[in-house]
Design an enzyme around this catalytic site. Structure first.
Site, PDB file in Angstrom:
ATOM      1  CB  SER A 119      -0.951  -0.013   1.200  1.00 25.05           C
ATOM      2  OG  SER A 119      -0.323  -0.495   2.348  1.00 25.05           O
ATOM      3  CG  HIS A 140      -3.399  -0.882  -3.314  1.00 27.26           C
ATOM      4  ND1 HIS A 140      -3.615   0.460  -3.122  1.00 27.26           N
ATOM      5  CD2 HIS A 140      -3.391  -1.437  -2.082  1.00 27.26           C
ATOM      6  CE1 HIS A 140      -3.738   0.688  -1.829  1.00 27.26           C
ATOM      7  NE2 HIS A 140      -3.608  -0.437  -1.180  1.00 27.26           N
ATOM      8  CD  GLU A 152      -4.417   3.046  -6.100  1.00 25.07           C
ATOM      9  OE1 GLU A 152      -4.231   2.519  -4.983  1.00 25.07           O
ATOM     10  OE2 GLU A 152      -4.430   4.273  -6.254  1.00 25.07           O
TER      11      GLU A 152
HETATM   12  P1  NAI Z   1      -1.352  -9.411   7.841  1.00 22.94           P
HETATM   13  O1  NAI Z   1      -0.359  -9.151   8.923  1.00 22.94           O
HETATM   14  O2  NAI Z   1      -2.789  -9.645   8.181  1.00 22.94           O
HETATM   15  O3  NAI Z   1      -0.851 -10.711   7.012  1.00 22.94           O
HETATM   16  C1  NAI Z   1       0.459 -10.889   6.564  1.00 22.94           C
HETATM   17  C2  NAI Z   1       0.728 -12.399   6.453  1.00 22.94           C
HETATM   18  O4  NAI Z   1       1.964 -12.597   5.746  1.00 22.94           O
HETATM   19  C3  NAI Z   1       0.876 -13.084   7.811  1.00 22.94           C
HETATM   20  O5  NAI Z   1      -0.003 -14.209   7.852  1.00 22.94           O
HETATM   21  C4  NAI Z   1       2.343 -13.511   7.838  1.00 22.94           C
HETATM   22  O6  NAI Z   1       2.558 -14.730   8.528  1.00 22.94           O
HETATM   23  C5  NAI Z   1       2.658 -13.666   6.365  1.00 22.94           C
HETATM   24  N1  NAI Z   1       4.068 -13.550   6.009  1.00 22.94           N
HETATM   25  C6  NAI Z   1       4.972 -12.655   6.474  1.00 22.94           C
HETATM   26  N2  NAI Z   1       6.169 -12.857   5.869  1.00 22.94           N
HETATM   27  C7  NAI Z   1       6.004 -13.902   4.996  1.00 22.94           C
HETATM   28  C8  NAI Z   1       6.874 -14.586   4.092  1.00 22.94           C
HETATM   29  N3  NAI Z   1       8.130 -14.233   3.934  1.00 22.94           N
HETATM   30  N4  NAI Z   1       6.351 -15.607   3.368  1.00 22.94           N
HETATM   31  C9  NAI Z   1       5.056 -15.976   3.505  1.00 22.94           C
HETATM   32  N5  NAI Z   1       4.200 -15.357   4.346  1.00 22.94           N
HETATM   33  C10 NAI Z   1       4.666 -14.341   5.075  1.00 22.94           C
HETATM   34  O7  NAI Z   1      -1.169  -8.215   6.799  1.00 22.94           O
HETATM   35  P2  NAI Z   1      -2.261  -7.610   5.782  1.00 22.94           P
HETATM   36  O8  NAI Z   1      -3.066  -6.565   6.449  1.00 22.94           O
HETATM   37  O9  NAI Z   1      -2.922  -8.741   5.066  1.00 22.94           O
HETATM   38  O10 NAI Z   1      -1.301  -6.824   4.761  1.00 22.94           O
HETATM   39  C11 NAI Z   1      -0.558  -7.503   3.772  1.00 22.94           C
HETATM   40  C12 NAI Z   1      -0.088  -6.503   2.727  1.00 22.94           C
HETATM   41  O11 NAI Z   1      -1.209  -5.868   2.138  1.00 22.94           O
HETATM   42  C13 NAI Z   1       0.809  -5.377   3.265  1.00 22.94           C
HETATM   43  O12 NAI Z   1       1.771  -5.071   2.273  1.00 22.94           O
HETATM   44  C14 NAI Z   1      -0.184  -4.227   3.448  1.00 22.94           C
HETATM   45  O13 NAI Z   1       0.434  -2.963   3.386  1.00 22.94           O
HETATM   46  C15 NAI Z   1      -1.080  -4.448   2.231  1.00 22.94           C
HETATM   47  N6  NAI Z   1      -2.433  -3.872   2.326  1.00 22.94           N
HETATM   48  C16 NAI Z   1      -3.159  -3.969   3.501  1.00 22.94           C
HETATM   49  C17 NAI Z   1      -4.445  -3.441   3.563  1.00 22.94           C
HETATM   50  C18 NAI Z   1      -5.260  -3.577   4.815  1.00 22.94           C
HETATM   51  O14 NAI Z   1      -6.299  -2.896   4.916  1.00 22.94           O
HETATM   52  N7  NAI Z   1      -4.864  -4.419   5.775  1.00 22.94           N
HETATM   53  C19 NAI Z   1      -5.059  -2.768   2.406  1.00 22.94           C
HETATM   54  C20 NAI Z   1      -4.251  -2.800   1.215  1.00 22.94           C
HETATM   55  C21 NAI Z   1      -2.976  -3.311   1.205  1.00 22.94           C
END
Ligand code: NAI
Length: 283
Positions: A119, A140, A152
């Site tokens: 993001s 995105h 996006e």
């Molecule tokens: P989250 O913390 O809920 O999930 C991330 C997951 O990735 C975790 O389950 C973790 O164990 C896993 N993970 C971490 N390193 C890893 C690796 N090397 N290999 C495999 N799995 C791995 O995070 P969330 O909220 O889902 O965010 C994920 C991405 O999406 C980030 O880049 C965030 O900026 C982006 N994003 C988030 C939004 C939101 O509203 N939460 C909206 C749009 C984008």
């Protein structure tokens, strides 16, 4: 350039929603995460979401079962080999995402497209971390992924036209609406949205009106479906602060300065819905 199989890295809030979206649209999906526990949580979230969609008559029971049948999970990144597209939704840290891209270069075939759900990180910097920068692109998605219409699409400076075209077409094929943005801090949606939320917080900070009234004014006066402070609570005030810091640092422009009250809320642990308290109380 055909995309028939998909890998999703990360089974968290975004990753499981992205995996669900592709599975519902008929794509075989492998969702990969570091631990079985993370994968189990991701799968359970998908199951609950599909159940809700069935209850609301949005999809048929057999369509929900078929979607689940198309979903595999794996802790071994090797399971991503042979996928036409890999979408990553892991932690928002440049070094971790860059490391993953390097690993995917070794695992995946030459033709694989790498999409990132970042993001805020520069797509151009991320693409430079891959040995195939032309095949790196931003997809995105918005939270909650199964319900939100927009994707996006962010072009790195290096992204090939054919990759951008294929991802745009794919976004339509999964029932979402694509819009392309050049690579810049916050892209388009967060560049517009986060400063608006930040300004609403400044209105509270300066004592212009209560949080309830600021939200009501934007709902009734600007026709927003949800007030900016409720939206900040939903997104997570730490996430809003992070975006403001990216804009402020990136553009080096005082118009993006994070509100002092936003910083205090985050320092206090009042992060919004996820912590039970933000500008409003939950649970
Ligand atoms: P989250 O913390 O809920 O999930 C991330 C997951 O990735 C975790 O389950 C973790 O164990 C896993 N993970 C971490 N390193 C890893 C690796 N090397 N290999 C495999 N799995 C791995 O995070 P969330 O909220 O889902 O965010 C994920 C991405 O999406 C980030 O880049 C965030 O900026 C982006 N994003 C988030 C939004 C939101 O509203 N939460 C909206 C749009 C984008």
């Amino acid at each position: 350039m055909t995309i028939e199989t998909v890998g999703v890295v990360g089974a968290g809030a975004m990753g499981n929603g992205i995996a669900q979206t592709f599975a519902m649209a008929g794509f075989p999906v492998v969702m990969q995460d570091l631990s079985d526990a993370a994968l189990a949580r991701g799968r359970a979230t998908i199951e609950k979401s599909l159940e809700r969609l069935v209850k609301r008559d949005k999809i048929a029971t057999d369509a929900a079962e078929a979607a689940l049948g198309r979903l595999e999970t794996a802790t071994d990144p090797g399971a991503l080999a042979g996928r036409d597209l890999v979408v990553e939704a892991i932690v928002e840290k440049f070094e971790v995402k860059a490391g993953l891209l390097g690993k995917l270069d070794d695992i995946c075939g030459e033709a694989t497209i790498f999409a990132t759900n970042t993001s805020s990180i520069s797509l151009t910097r991320l693409a430079a971390a891959s040995s195939r920068p032309g095949r790196v692109i931003g997809m995105h998605f918005f939270n909650p992924v199964p319900l939100m219409q927009l994707v996006e699409i962010i072009r790195a400076l290096q992204t090939e036209d054919a990759v951008c075209d294929a991802i745009t077409e794919l976004t339509r094929a999964v029932g979402k609406t694509p819009r392309v943005s050049k690579d810049s801090y916050g892209f388009v949606v967060n560049r517009v949205l986060a400063p608006m939320i930040n300004e609403a917080i400044n209105c509270v900070y300066e004592g212009l009106a209560s949080p309830e009234d600021v939200d009501e004014m934007m709902k009734l006066g600007a026709n927003h479906p949800m007030g900016p402070l409720s939206l900040g609570d939903l997104i997570g005030l730490d996430v809003v602060l992070n975006i403001m810091e990216t804009l402020y640092g990136g553009f080096d422009d005082p118009k993006y300065r994070p509100s002092p009250l936003l910083k205090q809320m985050v320092d206090a642990g009042y992060l919004g819905r996820k912590s039970g308290r933000g500008f409003f109380r939950y649970g």
